[in-house]
Design a protein around this motif. Structure first.
Motif, mmCIF file in Angstrom:
data_model
loop_
_atom_site.group_PDB
_atom_site.id
_atom_site.type_symbol
_atom_site.label_atom_id
_atom_site.label_comp_id
_atom_site.label_asym_id
_atom_site.label_seq_id
_atom_site.Cartn_x
_atom_site.Cartn_y
_atom_site.Cartn_z
ATOM 1 N N GLU A 54 -46.005 -6.847 12.881
ATOM 2 C CA GLU A 54 -44.945 -5.935 13.324
ATOM 3 C C GLU A 54 -45.259 -4.493 12.949
ATOM 4 O O GLU A 54 -45.192 -3.593 13.770
ATOM 5 N N ARG A 55 -45.598 -4.257 11.706
ATOM 6 C CA ARG A 55 -45.730 -2.895 11.195
ATOM 7 C C ARG A 55 -47.140 -2.331 11.256
ATOM 8 O O ARG A 55 -47.328 -1.133 11.181
ATOM 9 N N GLY A 56 -48.137 -3.184 11.323
ATOM 10 C CA GLY A 56 -49.516 -2.721 11.284
ATOM 11 C C GLY A 56 -50.052 -2.793 9.863
ATOM 12 O O GLY A 56 -49.297 -2.957 8.904
ATOM 13 N N TRP A 57 -51.365 -2.689 9.719
ATOM 14 C CA TRP A 57 -51.979 -2.789 8.401
ATOM 15 C C TRP A 57 -53.328 -2.096 8.403
ATOM 16 O O TRP A 57 -53.871 -1.750 9.446
ATOM 17 N N THR A 58 -53.851 -1.886 7.213
ATOM 18 C CA THR A 58 -55.185 -1.340 7.021
ATOM 19 C C THR A 58 -56.024 -2.415 6.355
ATOM 20 O O THR A 58 -55.648 -2.946 5.314
ATOM 21 N N ASP A 59 -57.152 -2.744 6.977
ATOM 22 C CA ASP A 59 -57.980 -3.801 6.404
ATOM 23 C C ASP A 59 -58.848 -3.251 5.268
ATOM 24 O O ASP A 59 -58.799 -2.067 4.947
ATOM 25 N N ARG A 60 -59.625 -4.120 4.641
ATOM 26 C CA ARG A 60 -60.440 -3.722 3.488
ATOM 27 C C ARG A 60 -61.499 -2.693 3.843
ATOM 28 O O ARG A 60 -61.937 -1.923 3.006
ATOM 29 N N GLY A 61 -61.916 -2.675 5.091
ATOM 30 C CA GLY A 61 -62.911 -1.702 5.534
ATOM 31 C C GLY A 61 -62.321 -0.331 5.812
ATOM 32 O O GLY A 61 -63.041 0.601 6.131
ATOM 33 N N GLY A 62 -60.999 -0.189 5.701
ATOM 34 C CA GLY A 62 -60.341 1.096 5.917
ATOM 35 C C GLY A 62 -59.889 1.318 7.352
ATOM 36 O O GLY A 62 -59.371 2.388 7.675
ATOM 37 N N ARG A 63 -60.080 0.345 8.233
ATOM 38 C CA ARG A 63 -59.651 0.487 9.618
ATOM 39 C C ARG A 63 -58.156 0.191 9.730
ATOM 40 O O ARG A 63 -57.671 -0.778 9.168
ATOM 41 N N LYS A 64 -57.471 1.024 10.479
ATOM 42 C CA LYS A 64 -56.025 0.835 10.673
ATOM 43 C C LYS A 64 -55.790 0.027 11.944
ATOM 44 O O LYS A 64 -56.374 0.290 12.984
ATOM 45 N N HIS A 65 -54.913 -0.950 11.828
ATOM 46 C CA HIS A 65 -54.522 -1.778 12.967
ATOM 47 C C HIS A 65 -53.060 -1.465 13.279
ATOM 48 O O HIS A 65 -52.202 -1.615 12.399
ATOM 49 N N PRO A 66 -52.790 -1.004 14.492
ATOM 50 C CA PRO A 66 -51.402 -0.646 14.812
ATOM 51 C C PRO A 66 -50.516 -1.879 14.904
ATOM 52 O O PRO A 66 -50.985 -2.979 15.173
ATOM 53 N N GLY A 67 -49.259 -1.681 14.669
ATOM 54 C CA GLY A 67 -48.304 -2.780 14.754
ATOM 55 C C GLY A 67 -47.966 -3.110 16.194
ATOM 56 O O GLY A 67 -48.115 -2.285 17.088
ATOM 57 N N ARG A 68 -47.489 -4.311 16.400
ATOM 58 C CA ARG A 68 -47.125 -4.748 17.753
ATOM 59 C C ARG A 68 -45.684 -4.391 18.101
ATOM 60 O O ARG A 68 -45.323 -4.377 19.259
ATOM 61 N N LYS A 69 -44.844 -4.194 17.105
ATOM 62 C CA LYS A 69 -43.442 -3.791 17.289
ATOM 63 C C LYS A 69 -42.642 -4.765 18.159
ATOM 64 O O LYS A 69 -41.774 -4.372 18.927
ATOM 65 N N TYR A 70 -42.910 -6.068 18.033
ATOM 66 C CA TYR A 70 -42.197 -7.047 18.853
ATOM 67 C C TYR A 70 -40.770 -7.243 18.381
ATOM 68 O O TYR A 70 -39.878 -7.514 19.192
ATOM 69 N N LEU A 71 -40.497 -7.097 17.093
ATOM 70 C CA LEU A 71 -39.117 -7.230 16.610
ATOM 71 C C LEU A 71 -38.279 -6.024 17.023
ATOM 72 O O LEU A 71 -37.116 -6.157 17.416
ATOM 73 N N LYS A 72 -38.869 -4.842 16.956
ATOM 74 C CA LYS A 72 -38.159 -3.643 17.372
ATOM 75 C C LYS A 72 -37.845 -3.693 18.866
ATOM 76 O O LYS A 72 -36.762 -3.309 19.294
ATOM 77 N N GLU A 73 -38.786 -4.193 19.663
ATOM 78 C CA GLU A 73 -38.555 -4.335 21.099
ATOM 79 C C GLU A 73 -37.411 -5.300 21.380
ATOM 80 O O GLU A 73 -36.605 -5.079 22.293
ATOM 81 N N ALA A 74 -37.325 -6.385 20.615
ATOM 82 C CA ALA A 74 -36.235 -7.352 20.807
ATOM 83 C C ALA A 74 -34.882 -6.705 20.494
ATOM 84 O O ALA A 74 -33.900 -6.934 21.207
ATOM 85 N N LEU A 75 -34.833 -5.897 19.446
ATOM 86 C CA LEU A 75 -33.582 -5.207 19.108
ATOM 87 C C LEU A 75 -33.213 -4.171 20.160
ATOM 88 O O LEU A 75 -32.040 -4.035 20.524
ATOM 89 N N LEU A 76 -34.201 -3.426 20.651
ATOM 90 C CA LEU A 76 -33.925 -2.424 21.679
ATOM 91 C C LEU A 76 -33.453 -3.078 22.978
ATOM 92 O O LEU A 76 -32.573 -2.564 23.656
ATOM 93 N N LYS A 77 -34.033 -4.225 23.317
ATOM 94 C CA LYS A 77 -33.618 -4.928 24.524
ATOM 95 C C LYS A 77 -32.178 -5.410 24.407
ATOM 96 O O LYS A 77 -31.399 -5.310 25.342
ATOM 97 N N ALA A 78 -31.804 -5.908 23.234
ATOM 98 C CA ALA A 78 -30.426 -6.352 23.005
ATOM 99 C C ALA A 78 -29.465 -5.159 23.015
ATOM 100 O O ALA A 78 -28.325 -5.271 23.467
ATOM 101 N N ARG A 79 -29.925 -4.025 22.547
ATOM 102 C CA ARG A 79 -29.091 -2.827 22.520
ATOM 103 C C ARG A 79 -28.810 -2.324 23.941
ATOM 104 O O ARG A 79 -27.711 -1.893 24.254
#
Length: 118
Positions: A91-116
């Motif tokens: 959901e939020r994203g993370w940084t791996d041990r090599g220092g690369r950032k992986h963006p979050g998928r934001k699937y929970l936020k999308e579910a809340l926005l859709k319900a809103r």
């Protein structure tokens, strides 16, 4: 305007708590919470294989309703099993041990926005 056409609205302290504590409000909260859970399951990341593992995110999303002094409220919970930790990282994203950032998928936020929006 005539006296018959006038309307007077009187609100008392705590009227929201009485209304939100009714069974009808609880049923409405339960229905909405279940819709949010279904949208979160639909938007959750999936693996590319056809296997269904015990630690898939969609199998670890659950909804429950609670009631306190102020009325009913619903929660969509992930990872009741403490061995499954990857859902929040997805959901939020993370940084791996090599220092690369992986963006979050934001699937929970999308579910809340859709319900809103609905």
């Amino acid at each position: 305007m005539s006296k018959e056409g006038q309307f007077k609205l009187t609100m008392h302290m705590g009227w929201e708590n009485k209304m939100f504590s009714t069974l009808e409000a609880g049923a409405l909260v339960a229905e909405t919470t279940e819709k949010i859970r279904i949208n979160a399951v639909a938007g959750a990341p999936r693996s590319r294989t056809a296997n269904t593992n015990w630690n898939q995110i969609r199998k670890n999303l659950s909804a429950f309703i609670e009631r306190d002094a102020r009325g009913h409220y619903g929660n969509v919970t992930i990872e009741l099993n403490e061995k499954v930790r990857h859902a929040l990282l997805q959901e939020r994203g993370w940084t791996d041990r090599g220092g690369r950032k992986h963006p979050g998928r934001k699937y929970l936020k999308e579910a809340l926005l859709k319900a809103r929006i609905e």
